[in-house]
Design a protein around this motif. Structure first.
Motif, short mmCIF file in Angstrom:
data_model
loop_
_atom_site.label_atom_id
_atom_site.label_comp_id
_atom_site.label_asym_id
_atom_site.label_seq_id
_atom_site.Cartn_x
_atom_site.Cartn_y
_atom_site.Cartn_z
N GLY A 48 0.95 -1.21 0.05
CA GLY A 48 0.29 0.01 0.01
C GLY A 48 0.93 1.31 -0.07
N ALA A 49 0.62 2.47 -0.55
CA ALA A 49 0.83 3.75 -0.53
C ALA A 49 0.03 4.51 -0.05
CB ALA A 49 1.79 3.80 -2.09
N SER A 50 0.77 5.52 0.71
CA SER A 50 -0.72 6.53 0.99
C SER A 50 0.28 8.15 1.31
CB SER A 50 -1.52 6.31 1.85
OG SER A 50 -2.39 7.04 2.30
N GLN A 51 -0.98 9.01 0.77
CA GLN A 51 -0.22 9.92 1.52
C GLN A 51 -0.41 10.76 2.90
OE1 GLN A 51 -1.55 12.33 -2.33
NE2 GLN A 51 0.55 12.67 -2.81
N HIS A 52 -1.50 9.48 3.13
CA HIS A 52 -2.89 10.23 4.73
C HIS A 52 -1.85 10.02 5.38
CE1 HIS A 52 -5.76 10.70 7.26
NE2 HIS A 52 -6.17 11.81 6.40
N PRO A 53 -1.39 10.92 6.65
CA PRO A 53 -0.21 11.15 8.02
C PRO A 53 -1.38 9.35 8.28
CG PRO A 53 -0.44 12.80 7.75
CD PRO A 53 -2.14 12.22 6.34
N ARG A 54 -1.74 9.32 8.74
CA ARG A 54 -2.67 8.38 9.09
C ARG A 54 -2.32 6.84 8.78
NH1 ARG A 54 -7.74 9.83 9.24
NH2 ARG A 54 -8.45 7.79 8.11
N THR A 55 -3.33 6.99 7.80
CA THR A 55 -3.14 5.75 7.24
C THR A 55 -1.02 5.02 6.43
OG1 THR A 55 -5.32 6.59 5.58
CG2 THR A 55 -3.40 4.62 4.57
N LEU A 56 -1.16 6.38 6.63
CA LEU A 56 0.72 5.59 6.89
C LEU A 56 1.02 4.98 7.79
CD1 LEU A 56 2.75 9.04 4.93
CD2 LEU A 56 2.97 6.20 4.14
N GLN A 57 0.78 5.72 9.51
CA GLN A 57 1.21 4.74 10.74
C GLN A 57 0.04 3.60 10.97
OE1 GLN A 57 -1.02 8.13 12.74
NE2 GLN A 57 1.08 9.33 12.90
N GLU A 58 -0.67 3.11 10.15
CA GLU A 58 -1.55 1.98 10.25
C GLU A 58 -1.16 0.88 8.48
OE1 GLU A 58 -5.76 3.43 8.72
OE2 GLU A 58 -5.85 3.62 10.99
N MET A 59 -0.30 2.02 7.97
CA MET A 59 0.22 0.83 7.04
C MET A 59 1.46 0.43 7.68
SD MET A 59 -0.18 2.13 3.14
CE MET A 59 0.75 3.22 3.33
N GLU A 60 2.14 0.78 8.67
CA GLU A 60 3.96 0.50 9.30
C GLU A 60 3.54 -0.05 10.15
OE1 GLU A 60 7.97 3.41 10.56
OE2 GLU A 60 5.56 4.00 10.31
#
Length: 202
Positions: A48-60
């Motif tokens: 997954g790839a995203s520019q959204h800060p919250r989504t980035l935290q979840e993907m990590e």
């Protein structure tokens, strides 16, 4: 100074020899009865790839994940069971559902606490589910496939789409295909099972 010049020249040489991206616009997948049937079953989330800060935290946090789409008693609705490894913990979520809007190929995931919207995108492989995530001005892309391993072709297609969307490497996360969490019904003791319960659809 000489070393800096050499490094700069080598960097330019790399840019000159790099192949230009073959960017094509993302094309929504037509969602009809056949598509709805094709989407049923088990899928492995791979990247997954995203520019959204919250989504980035979840993907990590996601080490790996797979999910099942089940038919619902409501038209154009899937029941969802997700099995995820979040760091060292296994999490099973069967309290979500997806509503589908056929006109614009949109899939809305309704979770226990929030909802997310994505558009189903055409892929070169029938065994690939590519979702273009829509969250205000933030763009995102994810890929799930039928197999536990991502093929070279599927990986390259995803990487090209991510680059063409302007998403960066540090905004992209890949799941491992090892140490997947078992569903409770797949455990050796078989004392428990994951029950697919239709959540309230609102």
């Amino acid at each position: 100074m000489a070393l800096a010049c050499i490094a700069a020249i080598l960097g330019l040489a790399h840019l000159l020899t790099a192949k230009p991206l073959d960017c094509e616009p993302l094309v929504p997948e037509t969602i009809d009865n056949a598509t709805m049937t094709k989407l049923l079953g088990k899928w492995f989330y791979h990247a997954g790839a995203s520019q959204h800060p919250r989504t980035l935290q979840e993907m990590e946090l996601i080490k790996n994940a797979y999910f099942f789409l089940y038919p619902s008693s409501h038209q154009d609705t899937f029941l969802v069971t997700e099995v995820m490894r979040l760091k060292d913990d296994c999490v099973v979520n069967n309290s979500s559902y997806i509503s589908v809007i056929r006109d614009n190929s949109t899939m809305i995931l309704h979770g226990p606490n929030e909802s997310s919207v994505a558009q189903l995108i055409k892929s070169s492989s029938e065994d690939t589910m590519t979702l273009y995530h829509i969250d205000g001005t933030h763009r995102g892309l994810s890929v799930s496939v039928r197999a536990q391993n991502l093929s070279t072709e599927q990986l390259e297609e995803f990487k090209t789409q991510v680059a063409c969307l302007g998403l960066k490497e540090e905004e992209t996360f890949y799941a491992s295909d090892k140490n997947l969490c078992p569903m409770e019904e797949e455990r050796d003791d078989k004392k428990h099972s994951v029950e697919v319960v239709e959540p309230p659809l609102g």
